[in-house]
Design a protein around this motif. Structure first.
Motif, PDB file in Angstrom:
ATOM      1  N   ALA A 263      17.253  35.590 -81.348  1.00 14.90           N
ATOM      2  CA  ALA A 263      18.473  35.018 -80.771  1.00 14.90           C
ATOM      3  C   ALA A 263      19.579  35.075 -81.822  1.00 14.90           C
ATOM      4  CB  ALA A 263      18.253  33.570 -80.348  1.00 14.90           C
ATOM      5  N   LYS A 264      20.766  34.737 -81.393  1.00 18.32           N
ATOM      6  CA  LYS A 264      21.853  34.509 -82.337  1.00 18.32           C
ATOM      7  C   LYS A 264      21.857  33.014 -82.652  1.00 18.32           C
ATOM      8  CE  LYS A 264      26.427  36.181 -83.448  1.00 18.32           C
ATOM      9  NZ  LYS A 264      27.574  36.999 -82.980  1.00 18.32           N
ATOM     10  N   TYR A 265      21.843  32.708 -83.933  1.00 17.00           N
ATOM     11  CA  TYR A 265      21.760  31.325 -84.379  1.00 17.00           C
ATOM     12  C   TYR A 265      23.135  30.843 -84.840  1.00 17.00           C
ATOM     13  CZ  TYR A 265      16.695  31.348 -84.075  1.00 17.00           C
ATOM     14  OH  TYR A 265      15.395  31.396 -83.608  1.00 17.00           O
ATOM     15  N   TYR A 266      23.516  29.678 -84.350  1.00 18.65           N
ATOM     16  CA  TYR A 266      24.829  29.108 -84.624  1.00 18.65           C
ATOM     17  C   TYR A 266      24.685  27.759 -85.326  1.00 18.65           C
ATOM     18  CZ  TYR A 266      26.519  32.443 -81.121  1.00 18.65           C
ATOM     19  OH  TYR A 266      26.816  33.580 -80.419  1.00 18.65           O
ATOM     20  N   CYS A 267      25.616  27.513 -86.219  1.00 19.68           N
ATOM     21  CA  CYS A 267      25.718  26.229 -86.892  1.00 19.68           C
ATOM     22  C   CYS A 267      26.793  25.400 -86.202  1.00 19.68           C
ATOM     23  CB  CYS A 267      26.091  26.481 -88.353  1.00 19.68           C
ATOM     24  SG  CYS A 267      26.342  25.012 -89.349  1.00 19.68           S
ATOM     25  N   ARG A 268      26.534  24.115 -86.097  1.00 22.07           N
ATOM     26  CA  ARG A 268      27.493  23.204 -85.458  1.00 22.07           C
ATOM     27  C   ARG A 268      27.655  21.949 -86.296  1.00 22.07           C
ATOM     28  NH1 ARG A 268      26.503  20.176 -79.614  1.00 22.07           N
ATOM     29  NH2 ARG A 268      28.602  19.314 -79.353  1.00 22.07           N
ATOM     30  N   LEU A 269      28.887  21.526 -86.482  1.00 22.79           N
ATOM     31  CA  LEU A 269      29.202  20.254 -87.135  1.00 22.79           C
ATOM     32  C   LEU A 269      29.845  19.358 -86.107  1.00 22.79           C
ATOM     33  CD1 LEU A 269      30.904  19.668 -90.570  1.00 22.79           C
ATOM     34  CD2 LEU A 269      31.711  18.477 -88.551  1.00 22.79           C
ATOM     35  N   THR A 270      29.300  18.160 -85.929  1.00 23.82           N
ATOM     36  CA  THR A 270      29.883  17.176 -85.029  1.00 23.82           C
ATOM     37  C   THR A 270      30.419  16.035 -85.869  1.00 23.82           C
ATOM     38  OG1 THR A 270      28.311  17.764 -83.292  1.00 23.82           O
ATOM     39  CG2 THR A 270      29.481  15.684 -83.052  1.00 23.82           C
ATOM     40  N   ALA A 271      31.732  15.862 -85.823  1.00 30.36           N
ATOM     41  CA  ALA A 271      32.387  14.848 -86.640  1.00 30.36           C
ATOM     42  C   ALA A 271      32.211  13.460 -86.033  1.00 30.36           C
ATOM     43  CB  ALA A 271      33.864  15.184 -86.787  1.00 30.36           C
ATOM     44  N   THR A 272      32.608  12.453 -86.786  1.00 26.20           N
ATOM     45  CA  THR A 272      32.430  11.077 -86.321  1.00 26.20           C
ATOM     46  C   THR A 272      33.257  10.761 -85.078  1.00 26.20           C
ATOM     47  OG1 THR A 272      34.123  10.404 -87.906  1.00 26.20           O
ATOM     48  CG2 THR A 272      31.831  10.201 -88.589  1.00 26.20           C
ATOM     49  N   ASN A 273      34.346  11.523 -84.855  1.00 25.23           N
ATOM     50  CA  ASN A 273      35.152  11.287 -83.658  1.00 25.23           C
ATOM     51  C   ASN A 273      34.658  12.093 -82.460  1.00 25.23           C
ATOM     52  OD1 ASN A 273      35.883  13.870 -84.326  1.00 25.23           O
ATOM     53  ND2 ASN A 273      38.063  13.442 -84.636  1.00 25.23           N
TER      54      ASN A 273
ATOM     55  N   SER B 152      33.526  18.787 -82.244  1.00 26.17           N
ATOM     56  CA  SER B 152      32.545  19.726 -82.787  1.00 26.17           C
ATOM     57  C   SER B 152      33.214  21.005 -83.239  1.00 26.17           C
ATOM     58  CB  SER B 152      31.494  20.056 -81.731  1.00 26.17           C
ATOM     59  OG  SER B 152      30.614  18.979 -81.527  1.00 26.17           O
ATOM     60  N   PHE B 153      32.604  21.607 -84.257  1.00 21.94           N
ATOM     61  CA  PHE B 153      33.041  22.901 -84.768  1.00 21.94           C
ATOM     62  C   PHE B 153      31.817  23.814 -84.820  1.00 21.94           C
ATOM     63  CE2 PHE B 153      37.195  21.417 -86.012  1.00 21.94           C
ATOM     64  CZ  PHE B 153      36.998  20.060 -86.260  1.00 21.94           C
ATOM     65  N   TRP B 154      32.068  25.098 -84.538  1.00 23.59           N
ATOM     66  CA  TRP B 154      30.986  26.080 -84.506  1.00 23.59           C
ATOM     67  C   TRP B 154      31.264  27.213 -85.476  1.00 23.59           C
ATOM     68  CZ3 TRP B 154      26.677  25.608 -81.359  1.00 23.59           C
ATOM     69  CH2 TRP B 154      26.732  24.643 -80.353  1.00 23.59           C
ATOM     70  N   GLY B 155      30.178  27.773 -86.001  1.00 15.05           N
ATOM     71  CA  GLY B 155      30.287  28.996 -86.767  1.00 15.05           C
ATOM     72  C   GLY B 155      30.242  30.197 -85.838  1.00 15.05           C
ATOM     73  N   GLN B 156      30.325  31.380 -86.431  1.00 17.82           N
ATOM     74  CA  GLN B 156      30.348  32.619 -85.661  1.00 17.82           C
ATOM     75  C   GLN B 156      28.951  33.103 -85.310  1.00 17.82           C
ATOM     76  OE1 GLN B 156      33.194  34.229 -84.499  1.00 17.82           O
ATOM     77  NE2 GLN B 156      34.021  32.248 -85.131  1.00 17.82           N
ATOM     78  N   GLY B 157      27.948  32.569 -85.966  1.00 18.85           N
ATOM     79  CA  GLY B 157      26.577  32.934 -85.642  1.00 18.85           C
ATOM     80  C   GLY B 157      26.008  34.019 -86.542  1.00 18.85           C
ATOM     81  N   THR B 158      24.684  34.034 -86.619  1.00 22.80           N
ATOM     82  CA  THR B 158      23.969  35.068 -87.364  1.00 22.80           C
ATOM     83  C   THR B 158      22.768  35.507 -86.534  1.00 22.80           C
ATOM     84  OG1 THR B 158      22.931  35.632 -89.495  1.00 22.80           O
ATOM     85  CG2 THR B 158      22.563  33.401 -88.688  1.00 22.80           C
ATOM     86  N   GLN B 159      22.573  36.816 -86.438  1.00 19.05           N
ATOM     87  CA  GLN B 159      21.535  37.351 -85.564  1.00 19.05           C
ATOM     88  C   GLN B 159      20.173  37.309 -86.250  1.00 19.05           C
ATOM     89  OE1 GLN B 159      21.759  38.422 -82.325  1.00 19.05           O
ATOM     90  NE2 GLN B 159      19.525  38.706 -82.375  1.00 19.05           N
ATOM     91  N   VAL B 160      19.191  36.833 -85.508  1.00 17.63           N
ATOM     92  CA  VAL B 160      17.800  36.833 -85.966  1.00 17.63           C
ATOM     93  C   VAL B 160      16.975  37.620 -84.958  1.00 17.63           C
ATOM     94  CG1 VAL B 160      15.749  35.412 -86.343  1.00 17.63           C
ATOM     95  CG2 VAL B 160      17.977  34.645 -87.192  1.00 17.63           C
ATOM     96  N   THR B 161      16.270  38.626 -85.438  1.00 13.61           N
ATOM     97  CA  THR B 161      15.431  39.444 -84.580  1.00 13.61           C
ATOM     98  C   THR B 161      14.015  39.457 -85.132  1.00 13.61           C
ATOM     99  OG1 THR B 161      17.320  40.851 -84.006  1.00 13.61           O
ATOM    100  CG2 THR B 161      15.122  41.717 -83.550  1.00 13.61           C
ATOM    101  N   VAL B 162      13.057  39.105 -84.267  1.00 14.03           N
ATOM    102  CA  VAL B 162      11.652  39.091 -84.657  1.00 14.03           C
ATOM    103  C   VAL B 162      10.941  40.196 -83.886  1.00 14.03           C
ATOM    104  CG1 VAL B 162       9.556  37.725 -84.899  1.00 14.03           C
ATOM    105  CG2 VAL B 162      11.805  36.604 -84.975  1.00 14.03           C
ATOM    106  N   SER B 163      10.514  41.206 -84.608  1.00 13.01           N
ATOM    107  CA  SER B 163       9.920  42.374 -83.948  1.00 13.01           C
ATOM    108  C   SER B 163       9.065  43.136 -84.946  1.00 13.01           C
ATOM    109  CB  SER B 163      11.018  43.279 -83.390  1.00 13.01           C
ATOM    110  OG  SER B 163      10.460  44.455 -82.843  1.00 13.01           O
ATOM    111  N   SER B 164       8.000  43.745 -84.421  1.00 15.39           N
ATOM    112  CA  SER B 164       7.163  44.587 -85.263  1.00 15.39           C
ATOM    113  C   SER B 164       7.606  46.045 -85.168  1.00 15.39           C
ATOM    114  CB  SER B 164       5.699  44.450 -84.855  1.00 15.39           C
ATOM    115  OG  SER B 164       5.538  44.727 -83.486  1.00 15.39           O
TER     116      SER B 164
END
Length: 116
Positions: A91-101, A104-116
Motif C-alpha cells: 500500500a501507500k503509507y501516509y503519516c498524519r499529525l492531528t493537532a490539539t484543535n 489534521s495534516f498529511w504527508g505525501q506518502g511512501t510506497q511499500v510493496t511486498v512481493s517475491s
C-alpha cells in the motif's frame, strides 16, 4: 503550515522488514497524535498505528505483533517498524499529525510493496 515528509518505503520480500520515517516541520512536543495510515489500490485509507504524545499506542488488528510505532520528539520524527511483512501490507503509507484543535495534516506518502 505543517509539513510531513515520509521516507523508507520500497520493495521487500514476504517476511522482510522496513522502517518508515515521518519528519515533521514543527516541534511535536505539543500534545498531539501521530499516526500511520495506508491505502491500497481500490481500497479506502485505513489506520495502521497511532501514538499519542504520552506514548500510548493503538494498532490495527491486522498489524498487531508485526508493526511498531515510535516517536522521537527531539527529532520531530515518528517511525513505523514493519516486520514479518505480507503481500497484503502492500500500500501507500501516509503519516498524519492531528493537532490539539483537531486539525489534521498529511504527508505525501511512501510506497511499500511486498512481493517475491
Amino acid at each position: 503550515q505543517v509539513q510531513l515528509v515520509e521516507s523508507g518505503g520500497g520493495l521487500v520480500q514476504p517476511g522482510g522488514s522496513l522502517r518508515l520515517s515521518c519528519a515533521a516541520s514543527i516541534s511535536i512536543f505539543s500534545r498531539n497524535v501521530m499516526g500511520w495510515y495506508r491505502q491500497a489500490p481500490g481500497k479506502e485509507r485505513e489506520l495502521v498505528a497511532a501514538i499519542t504524545s504520552g506514548g500510548n499506542t493503538n494498532y490495527a488488528d491486522s498489524v498487531k505483533g508485526r508493526f511498531t510505532i515510535t516517536r522521537d520528539n527531539a527529532k520531530n520524527t515518528v517511525y513505523l517498524q514493519l516486520n514479518s511483512m505480507k503481500p497484503e501490507d502492500t500500500a501507500k503509507y501516509y503519516c498524519r499529525l492531528t493537532a490539539t484543535n483537531g486539525v489534521s495534516f498529511w504527508g505525501q506518502g511512501t510506497q511499500v510493496t511486498v512481493s517475491s
